[in-house]
Design an enzyme around this catalytic site. Sequence first.
Site, PDB file in Angstrom:
ATOM      1  N   CYS A   1       0.836  -1.200   0.000  1.00  0.00           N
ATOM      2  CA  CYS A   1       0.000   0.000   0.000  1.00  0.00           C
ATOM      3  C   CYS A   1       0.881   1.265   0.000  1.00  0.00           C
ATOM      4  O   CYS A   1       1.591   1.495  -0.961  1.00  0.00           O
ATOM      5  CB  CYS A   1      -0.979  -0.047   1.176  1.00  0.00           C
ATOM      6  SG  CYS A   1      -2.308   1.138   0.993  1.00  0.00           S
TER       7      CYS A   1
ATOM      8  N   HIS B   1      -3.550  -5.361   0.376  1.00  0.00           N
ATOM      9  CA  HIS B   1      -3.022  -5.836   1.662  1.00  0.00           C
ATOM     10  C   HIS B   1      -3.026  -7.364   1.733  1.00  0.00           C
ATOM     11  O   HIS B   1      -4.032  -7.961   2.115  1.00  0.00           O
ATOM     12  CB  HIS B   1      -3.866  -5.264   2.807  1.00  0.00           C
ATOM     13  CG  HIS B   1      -3.649  -3.802   3.011  1.00  0.00           C
ATOM     14  ND1 HIS B   1      -2.664  -3.285   3.814  1.00  0.00           N
ATOM     15  CD2 HIS B   1      -4.284  -2.738   2.468  1.00  0.00           C
ATOM     16  CE1 HIS B   1      -2.697  -1.973   3.778  1.00  0.00           C
ATOM     17  NE2 HIS B   1      -3.669  -1.607   2.964  1.00  0.00           N
TER      18      HIS B   1
ATOM     19  N   GLU C   1      -1.715  -9.170   3.894  1.00  0.00           N
ATOM     20  CA  GLU C   1      -1.734  -9.618   5.294  1.00  0.00           C
ATOM     21  C   GLU C   1      -3.148  -9.751   5.853  1.00  0.00           C
ATOM     22  O   GLU C   1      -3.355 -10.331   6.917  1.00  0.00           O
ATOM     23  CB  GLU C   1      -0.911  -8.656   6.169  1.00  0.00           C
ATOM     24  CG  GLU C   1      -1.506  -7.276   6.423  1.00  0.00           C
ATOM     25  CD  GLU C   1      -1.289  -6.274   5.279  1.00  0.00           C
ATOM     26  OE1 GLU C   1      -1.009  -6.706   4.150  1.00  0.00           O
ATOM     27  OE2 GLU C   1      -1.412  -5.055   5.530  1.00  0.00           O
TER      28      GLU C   1
ATOM     29  N   SER D   1       2.489 -12.313  39.129  1.00  0.00           N
ATOM     30  CA  SER D   1       1.207 -11.676  39.466  1.00  0.00           C
ATOM     31  C   SER D   1       0.059 -12.658  39.269  1.00  0.00           C
ATOM     32  O   SER D   1      -1.054 -12.405  39.702  1.00  0.00           O
ATOM     33  CB  SER D   1       0.985 -10.467  38.561  1.00  0.00           C
ATOM     34  OG  SER D   1       0.714 -10.920  37.248  1.00  0.00           O
ATOM     35  N   GLY D   2       0.353 -13.770  38.580  1.00  0.00           N
ATOM     36  CA  GLY D   2      -0.728 -14.711  38.270  1.00  0.00           C
ATOM     37  C   GLY D   2      -1.297 -14.461  36.883  1.00  0.00           C
ATOM     38  O   GLY D   2      -2.082 -15.246  36.379  1.00  0.00           O
ATOM     39  N   GLY D   3      -0.899 -13.355  36.259  1.00  0.00           N
ATOM     40  CA  GLY D   3      -1.313 -13.071  34.874  1.00  0.00           C
ATOM     41  C   GLY D   3      -0.515 -13.958  33.925  1.00  0.00           C
ATOM     42  O   GLY D   3       0.477 -14.583  34.313  1.00  0.00           O
TER      43      GLY D   3
ATOM     44  N   ASP E   1       1.496 -13.283  31.383  1.00  0.00           N
ATOM     45  CA  ASP E   1       2.869 -12.932  31.003  1.00  0.00           C
ATOM     46  C   ASP E   1       3.881 -13.339  32.071  1.00  0.00           C
ATOM     47  O   ASP E   1       4.889 -13.995  31.787  1.00  0.00           O
ATOM     48  CB  ASP E   1       2.988 -11.420  30.722  1.00  0.00           C
ATOM     49  CG  ASP E   1       2.075 -10.974  29.600  1.00  0.00           C
ATOM     50  OD1 ASP E   1       1.632 -11.839  28.832  1.00  0.00           O
ATOM     51  OD2 ASP E   1       1.788  -9.761  29.501  1.00  0.00           O
ATOM     52  N   SER E   2       3.617 -12.924  33.318  1.00  0.00           N
ATOM     53  CA  SER E   2       4.595 -13.267  34.356  1.00  0.00           C
ATOM     54  C   SER E   2       4.564 -14.766  34.637  1.00  0.00           C
ATOM     55  O   SER E   2       5.604 -15.364  34.935  1.00  0.00           O
ATOM     56  CB  SER E   2       4.358 -12.459  35.635  1.00  0.00           C
ATOM     57  OG  SER E   2       3.125 -12.791  36.224  1.00  0.00           O
ATOM     58  N   SER E   3       3.412 -15.404  34.494  1.00  0.00           N
ATOM     59  CA  SER E   3       3.335 -16.842  34.743  1.00  0.00           C
ATOM     60  C   SER E   3       4.147 -17.611  33.698  1.00  0.00           C
ATOM     61  O   SER E   3       4.866 -18.561  34.025  1.00  0.00           O
ATOM     62  CB  SER E   3       1.884 -17.313  34.690  1.00  0.00           C
ATOM     63  OG  SER E   3       1.140 -16.688  35.701  1.00  0.00           O
TER      64      SER E   3
END
Length: 553
Positions: A91, A208, A210, A263-265, A267-269
């Site tokens: 584009c 596009h 994608e 934190s239990g989320g 990402d950190s888990s």
Amino acid sequence: MNTKDKVVVLDFGGQYSHLIVRRCRELGIYTELHPYDVPLKELKRGTQAEEGTGKIKGIILSGSPFSVHEPGSPKCSSEIVDLNVPILGICYGAQLIAYVKGGVVGEGKKSEFGRTELFFKDCALFDELTERGSEGGISSYRARGKAPPGLAGARAESVMGQSPTINVWMSHGDVIERLASADIIGYTMNSPVAAFRINGRIYGVQFHPEVHHTEKGEKILWNFLYKICGCERNWTIESFVRDKIEEIKSAVGADGRVICGLSGGIDSSTTALLVNKAIGVRLMCIFVDNGLLREGEKEAVINTFRNNFKMRLVFVDVKERFLERLRGVKDAEAKRMVIGELFINIFEEEAKKLGNVDFLAQGTIYPDRIESAGASSRNASRIKSHHNVAGLPEKLGLKLIEPIKDLYKDEVREVAKELGMPSQILNQHPFPGPGLAARIIGEVTEDKLRICREASHVVEEELKKSGWYGKVWQAFAMVGDDVATGVLGDARSLGRIVTIRVVESSEAMTADFVKLPYELLESMSKRITNEVKGVTWVTYAISSKPPATIEPC
Ligand code: XMP
């Protein structure tokens, strides 16, 4: 520093820039997003690197809301086309190449938005795209043996000849009108140069590939990556996990020690699990109960990591300290500051108690880095930043490990799944760093915290029971200081107003309230007023983001 060979996407602020990166990764190629003005010498160094040492195998120029003629429109160095590497402009990216190569980019008589029929020439980029049926669009002219009005010469011949066609997704106002230095490999009714090729190395497409609506878009990208750039498959979740574990092992060494704020989320888990796989008991997780957690969250985290994964975990109960510091603080940003600062202090205290620690593992993900570097588009909106442990590594003299820093959220989920993360953590909704405090309007008090926690639990339970939980982005209840009259038994009494918020979203940049069935809202409301003490009214938030945000504070 990632040493995988890669494809680089230059971001000119287009709405699909991240999508290009994700598609290339889905096709098995490690791909990075860089700002459009990344120094040419950096790109040059990458293209000249040895194979297997982070060599840049191809460059993709993204779309943009700008016109190449607009003053201040984003432009990379024009010498990019002289680098000895395959380039694909998409584009605006294609228009920019045309502009640099002396072509004519004009305003276009008609904008093209949505599905558009492209007829194309055989070439490496369009290899193995088969011809589709002949209903509608250009094909219908062909069927009637009549050229479309306004088309003449080669284009008309091509339309009427045997050029194969596919439906592609267009979203542009400007049009490449002429590009003498290129071989034109694709046209549409309104774009005389909808795809071009220069020297078999530089390609441009006005559409596009994608976007899923582009028929065979994936194959077009595959052709670019594998046939034109000569990439070799180097990106799968299994290989990522395997390589990352080895990388962490060698970074930490035989006796290095790591701490990780859990934190239990997701990402950190996921970060903690990866580091644990690499170095086992030399990882210590720190889990802080700040009193702002969801119902059952503390138990779930302790059970998952201590009992299920047999990992070492320090549990710090500091509910009182948080509540104490939050007393009297009403302003949303002030609450965030208090929570962020106290979290850092506590983390620092715990790290010092443990002593003898060398590394801090953090669950930074790719969009976090791109946003905080202000890297890509000047139009990208920012989500509220997580209160994390920024600044701590220097303070404590710790080195940083960020094993998922190159991943998108959906890739993090795949890694987590690969590592055996239980579904409760894998499928949970995002939860803000300041916890329930983000859902309590005004001062955070024990009573409001209880109401928010219990009412949110009801909302989640009802959504899970009815099959809606997995279909929505976030769902919770919020509470402020407003009270309204209710009838309890025979007596009138004042109680709090609880507001339910359920939104659908993609990456939280924008959000819409979910049109839940009335019966479901009714059962949530009934349960909240019956089961949560002190609530008389329940309302439903029907604001979208923008102008509202997802969280009220
Ligand atoms: P807003 O409320 O800005 O939220 O529309 C967008 C997304 O970000 C989450 N959020 C946060 N996440 N720390 C976080 O980790 C925060 O301070 C924070 N504030 C908002 C929010 O839950 C939503 O998913």
